[in-house]
Write a protein that holds these residues in place. Structure first.
Motif, PDB file in Angstrom:
ATOM      1  N   SER A 109       6.874   4.378 -10.512  1.00  0.00           N
ATOM      2  CA  SER A 109       5.410   4.449 -10.512  1.00  0.00           C
ATOM      3  C   SER A 109       4.839   3.237 -11.227  1.00  0.00           C
ATOM      4  N   GLU A 110       3.569   2.970 -10.940  1.00  0.00           N
ATOM      5  CA  GLU A 110       2.843   1.866 -11.582  1.00  0.00           C
ATOM      6  C   GLU A 110       3.522   0.513 -11.361  1.00  0.00           C
ATOM      7  N   GLY A 111       4.022   0.330 -10.139  1.00  0.00           N
ATOM      8  CA  GLY A 111       4.602  -0.958  -9.806  1.00  0.00           C
ATOM      9  C   GLY A 111       3.545  -2.046  -9.739  1.00  0.00           C
ATOM     10  N   LYS A 112       3.885  -3.230 -10.225  1.00  0.00           N
ATOM     11  CA  LYS A 112       2.901  -4.313 -10.281  1.00  0.00           C
ATOM     12  C   LYS A 112       3.573  -5.659 -10.062  1.00  0.00           C
ATOM     13  N   ILE A 113       2.868  -6.531  -9.339  1.00  0.00           N
ATOM     14  CA  ILE A 113       3.320  -7.912  -9.153  1.00  0.00           C
ATOM     15  C   ILE A 113       2.203  -8.835  -9.624  1.00  0.00           C
ATOM     16  N   ILE A 118       0.836  -1.211   0.000  1.00  0.00           N
ATOM     17  CA  ILE A 118       0.000   0.000   0.000  1.00  0.00           C
ATOM     18  C   ILE A 118       0.866   1.255   0.000  1.00  0.00           C
ATOM     19  N   GLN A 119       1.885   1.248   0.859  1.00  0.00           N
ATOM     20  CA  GLN A 119       2.749   2.426   0.963  1.00  0.00           C
ATOM     21  C   GLN A 119       3.476   2.704  -0.350  1.00  0.00           C
ATOM     22  N   CYS A 120       3.892   1.627  -1.058  1.00  0.00           N
ATOM     23  CA  CYS A 120       4.629   1.800  -2.314  1.00  0.00           C
ATOM     24  C   CYS A 120       3.708   1.926  -3.518  1.00  0.00           C
ATOM     25  N   GLY A 121       2.389   1.766  -3.291  1.00  0.00           N
ATOM     26  CA  GLY A 121       1.433   1.885  -4.389  1.00  0.00           C
ATOM     27  C   GLY A 121       1.529   0.762  -5.400  1.00  0.00           C
ATOM     28  N   MET A 122       1.930  -0.406  -4.950  1.00  0.00           N
ATOM     29  CA  MET A 122       2.072  -1.543  -5.860  1.00  0.00           C
ATOM     30  C   MET A 122       0.754  -2.299  -6.003  1.00  0.00           C
ATOM     31  N   VAL A 123       0.471  -2.732  -7.228  1.00  0.00           N
ATOM     32  CA  VAL A 123      -0.746  -3.473  -7.535  1.00  0.00           C
ATOM     33  C   VAL A 123      -0.418  -4.966  -7.558  1.00  0.00           C
ATOM     34  N   TYR A 165       1.000 -16.173 -10.592  1.00  0.00           N
ATOM     35  CA  TYR A 165       0.220 -17.173 -11.311  1.00  0.00           C
ATOM     36  C   TYR A 165       0.932 -18.529 -11.259  1.00  0.00           C
ATOM     37  N   VAL A 166       0.219 -19.540 -11.722  1.00  0.00           N
ATOM     38  CA  VAL A 166       0.713 -20.925 -11.671  1.00  0.00           C
ATOM     39  C   VAL A 166       0.756 -21.497 -13.077  1.00  0.00           C
ATOM     40  N   GLU A 167       1.816 -22.247 -13.346  1.00  0.00           N
ATOM     41  CA  GLU A 167       1.907 -23.016 -14.591  1.00  0.00           C
ATOM     42  C   GLU A 167       2.234 -24.460 -14.247  1.00  0.00           C
ATOM     43  N   ARG A 168       1.809 -25.356 -15.117  1.00  0.00           N
ATOM     44  CA  ARG A 168       2.082 -26.782 -14.888  1.00  0.00           C
ATOM     45  C   ARG A 168       3.027 -27.311 -15.966  1.00  0.00           C
ATOM     46  N   GLY A 169       3.952 -28.160 -15.537  1.00  0.00           N
ATOM     47  CA  GLY A 169       4.865 -28.810 -16.465  1.00  0.00           C
ATOM     48  C   GLY A 169       4.807 -30.307 -16.285  1.00  0.00           C
ATOM     49  N   ALA A 170       5.807 -31.009 -16.792  1.00  0.00           N
ATOM     50  CA  ALA A 170       5.848 -32.464 -16.665  1.00  0.00           C
ATOM     51  C   ALA A 170       6.156 -32.839 -15.217  1.00  0.00           C
ATOM     52  N   ASN A 171       5.129 -33.293 -14.496  1.00  0.00           N
ATOM     53  CA  ASN A 171       5.256 -33.689 -13.084  1.00  0.00           C
ATOM     54  C   ASN A 171       5.758 -32.563 -12.189  1.00  0.00           C
ATOM     55  N   LYS A 172       5.498 -31.323 -12.599  1.00  0.00           N
ATOM     56  CA  LYS A 172       5.933 -30.176 -11.806  1.00  0.00           C
ATOM     57  C   LYS A 172       4.871 -29.091 -11.812  1.00  0.00           C
ATOM     58  N   ILE A 173       4.863 -28.307 -10.748  1.00  0.00           N
ATOM     59  CA  ILE A 173       3.993 -27.136 -10.659  1.00  0.00           C
ATOM     60  C   ILE A 173       4.885 -25.927 -10.404  1.00  0.00           C
ATOM     61  N   PHE A 174       4.692 -24.883 -11.206  1.00  0.00           N
ATOM     62  CA  PHE A 174       5.514 -23.678 -11.098  1.00  0.00           C
ATOM     63  C   PHE A 174       4.672 -22.530 -10.544  1.00  0.00           C
ATOM     64  N   LEU A 175       5.107 -21.982  -9.421  1.00  0.00           N
ATOM     65  CA  LEU A 175       4.496 -20.767  -8.871  1.00  0.00           C
ATOM     66  C   LEU A 175       5.379 -19.601  -9.300  1.00  0.00           C
ATOM     67  N   ILE A 176       4.827 -18.680 -10.070  1.00  0.00           N
ATOM     68  CA  ILE A 176       5.615 -17.597 -10.666  1.00  0.00           C
ATOM     69  C   ILE A 176       5.197 -16.262 -10.076  1.00  0.00           C
ATOM     70  N   VAL A 177       6.185 -15.529  -9.583  1.00  0.00           N
ATOM     71  CA  VAL A 177       5.973 -14.172  -9.076  1.00  0.00           C
ATOM     72  C   VAL A 177       6.706 -13.232 -10.028  1.00  0.00           C
ATOM     73  N   GLU A 178       5.944 -12.478 -10.803  1.00  0.00           N
ATOM     74  CA  GLU A 178       6.525 -11.616 -11.837  1.00  0.00           C
ATOM     75  C   GLU A 178       6.251 -10.155 -11.503  1.00  0.00           C
ATOM     76  N   ASP A 179       7.306  -9.344 -11.494  1.00  0.00           N
ATOM     77  CA  ASP A 179       7.128  -7.905 -11.270  1.00  0.00           C
ATOM     78  C   ASP A 179       7.650  -7.119 -12.469  1.00  0.00           C
ATOM     79  N   ASN A 180       7.263  -5.858 -12.549  1.00  0.00           N
ATOM     80  CA  ASN A 180       7.691  -5.002 -13.652  1.00  0.00           C
ATOM     81  C   ASN A 180       8.706  -3.966 -13.174  1.00  0.00           C
ATOM     82  N   GLY A 181       9.584  -4.408 -12.269  1.00  0.00           N
ATOM     83  CA  GLY A 181      10.542  -3.500 -11.656  1.00  0.00           C
ATOM     84  C   GLY A 181      11.795  -3.264 -12.478  1.00  0.00           C
TER      85      GLY A 181
END
Length: 337
Positions: free
Chosen positions: A243-247, A203-208, A250-266
């Motif tokens: 400004s307009e920081g965003k995170i 909230i303080q950094c105004g990130m979405v 989302y999740v993607e699935r692979g061969a016998n794997k699950i990927f949790l992805i945290v993507e920012d525009n920094g």
């Protein structure tokens, strides 16, 4: 160990036997003994000596090969003297006794250092629990006296608490097996909990925050995963754009794997730093910026914890564009029960 090397180590014995044989041959010839008899004596001498060397070489080779096999099978190789057999020769037994006494001293020293380290870790853990009390009290005071100043104080208290947690997790990392419980976990719930912990900073950094995931179940320990997510969020906040920081999460699935992805525009990570961000103490180009409070410990802890928990962590980034932190979970059949 080759036979050639063995003969080199016995060069003095060969020289002594050669000199003795030469003297004996000359003496026998001076006494008018037949040359054929001298040749037979010399040949017999060489034959006996050769048989002795071959038998001794084979015996030594077999002994040391067995010893090396035992050494390779030991988790703690400094214990070799405790399990090795003493040799048959007097000097071998003396060497074994010296080695055993030396190893005993090493083992005692190791036990002493382990005890000191254990006491130090126990003190650190005790100190962390003690210091959390005034932090919690300060937070309550700020919550009960809300103002722009107390909001800033709360944010700084969150930073202090996060650093204190790093120390705690660092102290427990080598014995993480005693403090985790692998079970069926909903990744979405863990992500939401981590977001709630960092909401004041967002909230303080105004990130979405863009949370684009359904209920996803993995085998993990939610406490440790949440800690790793907080370190990733902390870096996203620290290296955000003006400004307009965003995170996006989302999740993607692979061969016998699950990927949790945290993507920012920094700010992103320069290519020459990307391969080193999980090294202990590495801060990189971004970490050397003015006002940066980078320590190079957060991602190092994440990598070590992933190794302990059977997970994976990787990063993809481009300077000035994005950074993707990817947590990899094994997609086991247990998750579908």
């Amino acid at each position: 160990m080759s036979f050639k090397d063995y003969l080199k180590s016995r060069a003095s014995v060969l020289l002594i036997n050669g000199a003795a044989l030469l003297v004996l041959s000359v003496y026998l010839l001076l006494l008018k003994n037949p040359g054929a008899a001298v040749v037979v004596i010399v040949a017999g001498w060489f034959l006996v000596l050769a048989i002795y060397f071959f038998v001794r070489f084979y015996s030594m080779k077999k002994y040391f090969e067995e010893l090396l096999d035992v050494l390779d099978g030991l988790d703690q190789r400094y214990l070799i003297a405790e399990v090795m057999k003493p040799g048959k020769r007097l000097e071998d037994r003396l060497y074994w006794e010296i080695l055993r006494k030396s190893n005993k001293s090493v083992i005692e020293k190791i036990h002493s250092l382990e005890e000191e380290q254990k006491n130090y870790k126990e003190y650190i853990e005790s100190w962390i629990h003690e210091v959390k009390t005034p932090i919690t009290a300060a937070k309550l005071i700020c919550e009960n006296h809300k103002s722009p100043q107390t909001k800033q104080i709360l944010t700084e208290l969150d930073v202090i608490e996060n650093e204190v947690e790093k120390v705690l997790y660092y102290a427990r990392m080598e014995q993480v097996h005693k403090d985790y419980h692998i079970h069926r976990v909903n990744l979405k719930d863990v992500v939401l909990a981590a977001i709630r912990d960092e909401k004041r900073h967002f909230i303080q950094c105004g990130m979405v925050i863009d949370l684009d995931m359904e209920d996803t179940f993995v085998s993990a320990d939610e406490k440790w995963v949440e800690f790793m997510l907080r370190q990733i969020f902390s870096n996203s906040i620290k290296y955000r754009r003006e400004s307009e920081g965003k995170i996006k999460i989302y999740v993607e699935r692979g061969a016998n794997k699950i990927f949790l992805i945290v993507e920012d525009n920094g700010l992103g990570i320069v290519p020459e730093d990307l391969g080193r961000i999980f090294e202990k103490g590495f801060t990189g180009k971004n970490g050397r910026r003015d006002k940066s409070r980078a320590t190079g410990i957060g991602l190092y802890l994440c990598r070590r914890l992933c190794q302990k928990l059977g997970m994976g962590i990787s990063c993809d980034s481009w300077p000035g564009s994005y950074t993707k932190m990817i947590l990899t979970f094994p997609d086991s059949d247990f998750n579908r029960i």
